[in-house]
Every structure is written in C-alpha cells, then in structure tokens.
Design an enzyme around this catalytic site. Structure first.
Site, PDB file in Angstrom:
ATOM      1  N   HIS A 270      25.522   7.027  -1.435  1.00 63.08           N
ATOM      2  CA  HIS A 270      24.697   5.978  -0.843  1.00 63.08           C
ATOM      3  C   HIS A 270      23.295   6.164  -1.412  1.00 63.08           C
ATOM      4  O   HIS A 270      22.903   7.286  -1.734  1.00 63.08           O
ATOM      5  CB  HIS A 270      24.620   6.103   0.685  1.00 63.08           C
ATOM      6  CG  HIS A 270      25.937   6.313   1.365  1.00 63.08           C
ATOM      7  ND1 HIS A 270      26.892   5.325   1.455  1.00 63.08           N
ATOM      8  CD2 HIS A 270      26.458   7.392   2.000  1.00 63.08           C
ATOM      9  CE1 HIS A 270      27.939   5.791   2.120  1.00 63.08           C
ATOM     10  NE2 HIS A 270      27.705   7.043   2.453  1.00 63.08           N
ATOM     11  N   GLU A 308      30.924   2.035  -0.910  1.00 62.05           N
ATOM     12  CA  GLU A 308      31.317   1.059   0.112  1.00 62.05           C
ATOM     13  C   GLU A 308      30.102   0.263   0.573  1.00 62.05           C
ATOM     14  O   GLU A 308      29.734   0.300   1.737  1.00 62.05           O
ATOM     15  CB  GLU A 308      32.020   1.764   1.296  1.00 62.05           C
ATOM     16  CG  GLU A 308      31.546   3.178   1.597  1.00 62.05           C
ATOM     17  CD  GLU A 308      30.468   3.251   2.668  1.00 62.05           C
ATOM     18  OE1 GLU A 308      29.709   2.275   2.820  1.00 62.05           O
ATOM     19  OE2 GLU A 308      30.392   4.293   3.334  1.00 62.05           O
TER      20      GLU A 308
END
Length: 354
Positions: A270, A308
């Site tokens: 991330h 994601e």
C-alpha cells in the site's frame, strides 16, 4: 586488469557526469562518467572504481577493456554498474556483449548466455541484470531465509518462516527521467511519528487510508506492525527528502490472502505520497515502479506482486497499468469494493523501463 594499465583515457577527460550508480557493495554513490567511447564509475575523490570501452558494431552493444581499481573486492558489482550505465547510454539495446568469464571472471555473475558463433563473447540481458542484487539493494540491510515451514500464522494459509524486516537503508536508485535518487528505509516510530501523523491527518491521504488519528493511536498502529512478521512500513525519499509512506506485506498472510490463490512468496504493498512537493505523475510512477522493483529484488522467489486498490480509484489503476500490473478481478472487502491487481516478474523486467 588494473585500472592504471588502461591507456589513452581517464575520468578527467570524460565528457561529464551522466548520473549516479548505487552499488549494493558501496556506502556512497559513484558518478557515471562517459566520453570518448568509454564509461567509468568514479568515487567522490575522483578515483575511478572501474571503467570500460563501449562501442556499437553490427547492431550489437559491445563492452571491452574492462578495468577495476586495484584492491577492489566488489568487481561483480562494479561490472554490473558499468553494464547498466552502458545500457542507459544506449537505451535501444536490451543486451550487451562482454568478454567471457575466463578472461574477465565477474562476467560469470551476470551473463546467462554465450554468443552464438562467438566463443569469446558472453551476453548480459537488461531484464536479467536488473533482477540481480548487485545494484540498488543494500546488502547489509537484508537477510535471506530458507523455505522453512512454520505452524504460526493463519491456520488456513500457513506461510514459510519469514525473515526479519530490513535494518537501515534498503534501496537507492538514481532515476534519469526525473533527475532524482529514490531511496527506501524502514519507518522508525521513535523518529518518524510526527511525520507519519502529519501525513495521515492530511485530508487527501485520510480519505483513502482512514487513519486520521492521534499521535498515541498511530504510535500503537506502528508498534503492532513491529510484532507482525508479515508487514512493515517504509519511508520513501527523493534525494533524502521524505516523500511517501509504503507498507510491504506478504500476501498469503494478509487480509488479501483469502480472496485469491496466494503463493508463498507473493508480495503486496500500500502506498501514499505525503509530501505535496513531489506529487505528479512522473514522480509517483517512478516511486511505484521502484517499490515493485525492490520487492522483486528483495526475494528472488517472488514471482508476483499484488495489490487491492479501490475499484473506483481510476488514477491508481492507471498507475498500476503503467507499472505492468494487470487488473485480475473486482471483489468486496468488508470496508471497500476492491480491484485485485497483479504484476508478474517476467513481464515487469521485460517491459518496465528502470
């Protein structure tokens, strides 16, 4: 060959600095000097650590007359830096032709192919060179574990035993396209908490990360990471200036693991750009590509990098596409509609410019 034996050329006569090379074996970057058909890597005091003659003949990029400074024990790293510099100077070539290992032993650490019909030439491919831990990835910060089984972890997704997070600088690479050096280091909550708090409480960041919390709460967040072997935080910098925050994780044990078929060495990340001075597509894309590059360098068994992002975050998905990530599917996390993206090692090193 000792570098003092090289004739008719020295760093002082070179055309100028063509950038910087970060050897995994060196504490400081070396300047890339090019001119008069030669390339060299030069220390801060002006001493050449290594040099070579480069030429183009019959549609091939040739590297000859390689010489190293006397006493250098890191000749494979120096040779890798020279080859990478030559490929940068000639970006249309995807491979370089070197002397064979019997005349230049460090070639055996780079070359994967003998030139057909030329017993005295070995081939180094750009896509191979940039996977080797000879440049950019700080050797002293890393340890590699064997594939040992463990009974600790999610019961349905037990991972191999994970190595500890790196200590100190992890990765440094000069990026010609933006004229800056990107570097990665682990976050330290004892010294980076104020910076982390400021970034997480910026409305632009908080919208996606949902961590607009107090110093105490964010300190606890980072402390919990320190005891979790599957994830750790990283500060990314441009020319030493903190620029962004990234979290690197092993996908099998992560919240993403149940939503696809993970392999033991799949990695994910991330990220955010907290320093508004460095917003913009060229720098952001350089960071995303560098993060992906580092994760592939860090563990040679990693064949896939996954992510994601929010399925509706079109800007993020466009960055992913430009870093060789494919969108595999959409799925529902408890907190968001997500897109599963995946970057394959072979495609990344074949297609992504570094």
């Amino acid at each position: 060959m000792n570098i003092e034996a090289a004739k008719n050329w020295s760093p002082a006569t070179a055309a100028g600095n063509e950038g910087w090379q970060h050897l995994a074996s060196a504490a400081e970057p070396l300047a890339i000097r090019a001119g008069d058909g030669h390339v060299s890597l030069v220390d801060a005091d002006g001493t050449a650590a290594g040099q070579a003659r480069i030429s183009v003949a019959d549609g091939r990029l040739l590297i000859d007359d390689v010489a190293f400074a006397g006493g250098r024990l890191d000749q494979p790293q120096i040779l890798a830096g020279l080859v990478d510099a030559a490929l940068r100077l000639h970006p249309s070539f995807d491979r370089a032709f070197l002397p064979v290992a019997k005349t230049l032993w460090p070639v055996s650490t780079l070359a994967t192919e003998a030139a057909a019909g030329e017993p005295e030439r070995a081939i180094v491919h750009r896509s191979v060179l940039r996977q080797l831990p000879l440049l950019w990835r700080s050797q002293a910060s890393h340890s590699t574990y064997p594939a040992l089984t463990t009974a600790i972890g999610p019961e349905d997704r037990l991972p191999p035993l994970r190595q500890p997070r790196p200590c100190g600088p992890m990765y440094e690479r000069w990026i010609a396209e933006i004229g800056l050096t990107v570097s990665l280091r682990p976050i330290d909550r004892r010294t980076d908490l104020d910076l982390f708090h400021r970034w997480m409480n910026d409305g632009r960041v908080a919208f996606f990360w949902e961590l607009a919390q107090s110093h105490e709460e964010l300190d606890k967040y980072l402390a919990e990471q320190e005891s979790d072997p599957h994830i750790f935080g990283v500060i990314a910098s441009f020319d030493g200036e903190p620029t962004g925050y990234f979290e690197f994780y092993w996908a099998k044990e992560d919240r993403l693991g149940p939503y696809y078929e993970p392999l033991d060495w799949d990695r994910g990340w991330h990220g955010l750009i907290g320093n508004t001075r460095h917003l913009g597509r060229p720098k952001t894309l350089a960071l995303f590509r560098s993060v992906t590059h580092y994760l592939f360098l860090d563990e040679p068994r990693t064949q896939r990098i996954v992510g994601e992002p929010r399925a509706a975050h079109q800007k993020m998905l466009s960055y992913c596409a430009d870093a060789a990530y494919d969108k595999v599917k959409e799925f529902d996390f408890p907190h968001k509609r997500a897109a599963l993206v995946c970057c394959e090692r072979e495609r990344f090193f074949r297609e992504v410019p570094l």
